[in-house]
Design a protein around this motif. Sequence first.
Motif, mmCIF file in Angstrom:
data_model
loop_
_atom_site.group_PDB
_atom_site.id
_atom_site.type_symbol
_atom_site.label_atom_id
_atom_site.label_comp_id
_atom_site.label_asym_id
_atom_site.label_seq_id
_atom_site.Cartn_x
_atom_site.Cartn_y
_atom_site.Cartn_z
ATOM 1 N N ARG A 57 0.866 -1.095 0.013
ATOM 2 C CA ARG A 57 0.055 0.069 0.055
ATOM 3 C C ARG A 57 0.873 1.357 -0.043
ATOM 4 O O ARG A 57 1.861 1.373 0.898
ATOM 5 N N PRO A 58 0.554 2.271 -0.914
ATOM 6 C CA PRO A 58 1.373 3.530 -0.799
ATOM 7 C C PRO A 58 0.972 4.141 0.556
ATOM 8 O O PRO A 58 -0.163 4.188 0.900
ATOM 9 N N GLY A 59 1.838 5.116 0.918
ATOM 10 C CA GLY A 59 1.557 5.652 2.290
ATOM 11 C C GLY A 59 2.751 6.579 2.546
ATOM 12 O O GLY A 59 3.805 6.016 2.241
ATOM 13 N N ARG A 60 2.639 7.243 3.524
ATOM 14 C CA ARG A 60 3.796 8.150 4.238
ATOM 15 C C ARG A 60 4.716 7.185 4.690
ATOM 16 O O ARG A 60 4.092 6.359 5.699
ATOM 17 N N PRO A 61 5.880 7.419 4.813
ATOM 18 C CA PRO A 61 6.828 6.258 5.472
ATOM 19 C C PRO A 61 6.999 6.636 7.018
ATOM 20 O O PRO A 61 6.663 7.992 7.407
ATOM 21 N N LYS A 62 7.340 5.752 7.704
ATOM 22 C CA LYS A 62 7.261 5.885 9.069
ATOM 23 C C LYS A 62 8.382 7.192 9.378
ATOM 24 O O LYS A 62 9.307 7.017 8.743
ATOM 25 N N LYS A 63 8.104 7.793 10.612
ATOM 26 C CA LYS A 63 9.256 9.078 10.773
ATOM 27 C C LYS A 63 10.211 8.368 11.632
ATOM 28 O O LYS A 63 11.272 9.288 11.795
ATOM 29 N N THR A 64 10.228 7.546 12.315
ATOM 30 C CA THR A 64 11.004 6.815 13.258
ATOM 31 C C THR A 64 11.562 5.418 12.856
ATOM 32 O O THR A 64 11.001 4.852 12.068
ATOM 33 N N THR A 65 12.948 5.244 12.980
ATOM 34 C CA THR A 65 13.448 4.006 12.751
ATOM 35 C C THR A 65 13.255 3.065 13.684
ATOM 36 O O THR A 65 12.731 3.359 14.739
ATOM 37 N N PRO A 66 13.533 1.630 13.512
ATOM 38 C CA PRO A 66 13.450 0.636 14.556
ATOM 39 C C PRO A 66 14.214 0.946 15.718
ATOM 40 O O PRO A 66 13.502 0.812 16.709
ATOM 41 N N ARG A 67 15.210 1.506 15.464
ATOM 42 C CA ARG A 67 16.184 2.007 16.603
ATOM 43 C C ARG A 67 15.472 2.852 17.355
ATOM 44 O O ARG A 67 15.633 2.735 18.688
ATOM 45 N N LEU A 91 13.696 12.232 23.109
ATOM 46 C CA LEU A 91 14.186 11.789 21.720
ATOM 47 C C LEU A 91 14.719 12.729 20.755
ATOM 48 O O LEU A 91 15.894 12.446 20.068
ATOM 49 N N ARG A 92 14.281 13.961 21.011
ATOM 50 C CA ARG A 92 14.667 14.958 19.946
ATOM 51 C C ARG A 92 16.117 15.479 20.384
ATOM 52 O O ARG A 92 17.105 15.579 19.519
ATOM 53 N N VAL A 93 16.553 15.332 21.774
ATOM 54 C CA VAL A 93 17.916 15.707 21.979
ATOM 55 C C VAL A 93 18.847 14.550 21.678
ATOM 56 O O VAL A 93 20.008 14.799 21.248
ATOM 57 N N ALA A 94 18.290 13.371 21.851
ATOM 58 C CA ALA A 94 19.200 12.068 21.620
ATOM 59 C C ALA A 94 19.425 11.945 20.023
ATOM 60 O O ALA A 94 20.358 11.610 19.680
ATOM 61 N N THR A 95 18.485 12.122 19.186
ATOM 62 C CA THR A 95 18.531 11.658 18.039
ATOM 63 C C THR A 95 18.377 12.806 16.871
ATOM 64 O O THR A 95 18.352 12.675 15.664
ATOM 65 N N ASN A 96 17.740 13.941 17.253
ATOM 66 C CA ASN A 96 17.354 15.299 16.662
ATOM 67 C C ASN A 96 16.086 14.748 15.601
ATOM 68 O O ASN A 96 16.188 15.196 14.698
ATOM 69 N N THR A 97 15.382 13.843 16.121
ATOM 70 C CA THR A 97 14.138 13.414 15.394
ATOM 71 C C THR A 97 12.863 14.265 16.116
ATOM 72 O O THR A 97 12.730 13.993 17.134
ATOM 73 N N ASN A 98 12.256 14.956 15.469
ATOM 74 C CA ASN A 98 11.120 15.754 15.726
ATOM 75 C C ASN A 98 9.735 15.061 15.405
ATOM 76 O O ASN A 98 9.496 15.077 14.265
ATOM 77 N N ILE A 99 8.930 14.552 16.397
ATOM 78 C CA ILE A 99 7.745 13.822 15.996
ATOM 79 C C ILE A 99 6.718 14.463 16.954
ATOM 80 O O ILE A 99 7.066 15.021 17.960
ATOM 81 N N SER A 100 5.527 14.087 16.757
ATOM 82 C CA SER A 100 4.320 14.463 17.594
ATOM 83 C C SER A 100 4.233 13.794 18.904
ATOM 84 O O SER A 100 4.672 12.286 18.878
ATOM 85 N N GLN A 101 3.297 14.169 19.901
ATOM 86 C CA GLN A 101 3.168 13.263 21.022
ATOM 87 C C GLN A 101 2.216 12.144 20.534
ATOM 88 O O GLN A 101 2.528 10.935 21.352
ATOM 89 N N GLN A 102 1.497 12.199 19.584
ATOM 90 C CA GLN A 102 0.558 11.307 19.230
ATOM 91 C C GLN A 102 1.488 9.989 18.782
ATOM 92 O O GLN A 102 1.118 9.005 18.883
ATOM 93 N N THR A 103 2.375 10.603 17.979
ATOM 94 C CA THR A 103 3.247 9.344 17.396
ATOM 95 C C THR A 103 3.965 8.580 18.358
ATOM 96 O O THR A 103 4.153 7.472 18.394
ATOM 97 N N ILE A 104 4.676 9.301 19.616
ATOM 98 C CA ILE A 104 5.083 8.741 20.755
ATOM 99 C C ILE A 104 4.329 7.851 21.338
ATOM 100 O O ILE A 104 4.645 6.486 21.512
#
Length: 214
Positions: A57-67, A91-104
Amino acid sequence: MLPRQKLNEFERGRAVAWFQDGVPKREVARRLHVSISVIVRLIQRFTATGRVQERRRPGRPKKTTPREDCLIERLALQTRTASSSIIRRQLRVATNTNISQQTIRTRLHGFNLRSRRLAVRPRLTPAHRAARRPFCRRHVRWTRQQWSQVLFSDESRFTLNHNDDRLRVWRHQGKRYIDATVQEKVAFGGGSVMVWGGLSAFTTEHPCFMYRVT
């Protein structure tokens, strides 16, 4: 229980085999506990392509990696009272990944971690813990008549006008009473209404109730 809407690859193969053996689609759906529409789409896909695997299925890829997902889980388990916003900042401090609270929250739900109220139990000293097993052994064979001579009592505090400081923790289902998700409390008073009550039974027909408000 509501019917499922997905089948794994083994179940899809069984469904096609049953259908080819003459089993009606509705019966196949009943056996696999899915809706009839799932079986209809599966048979249509198998007839058209000869395959039971789902199409990509096409769709937006996940913003986070398995790690990063594993890091989110570890942060929640290290500090179980941390909110999703706190985990997001860590998470943003450790990996510089910015995601929403809902994604968490979605990632934690994927690890079967849910935000639950802390379980509460009395604070037990080592002496209390050591005395519990002998007490249970002495009373394990008590009869109802013997227990009817005992007064069972408890007390509760009711706070009406301010925050009661009730915390929430991340925990797995079925692990409510592990030490990491339990808050131990001692008796306290002042600034609240304390209700004390007792229950006893001199006979099984005439129980006795007592209560006190302070």
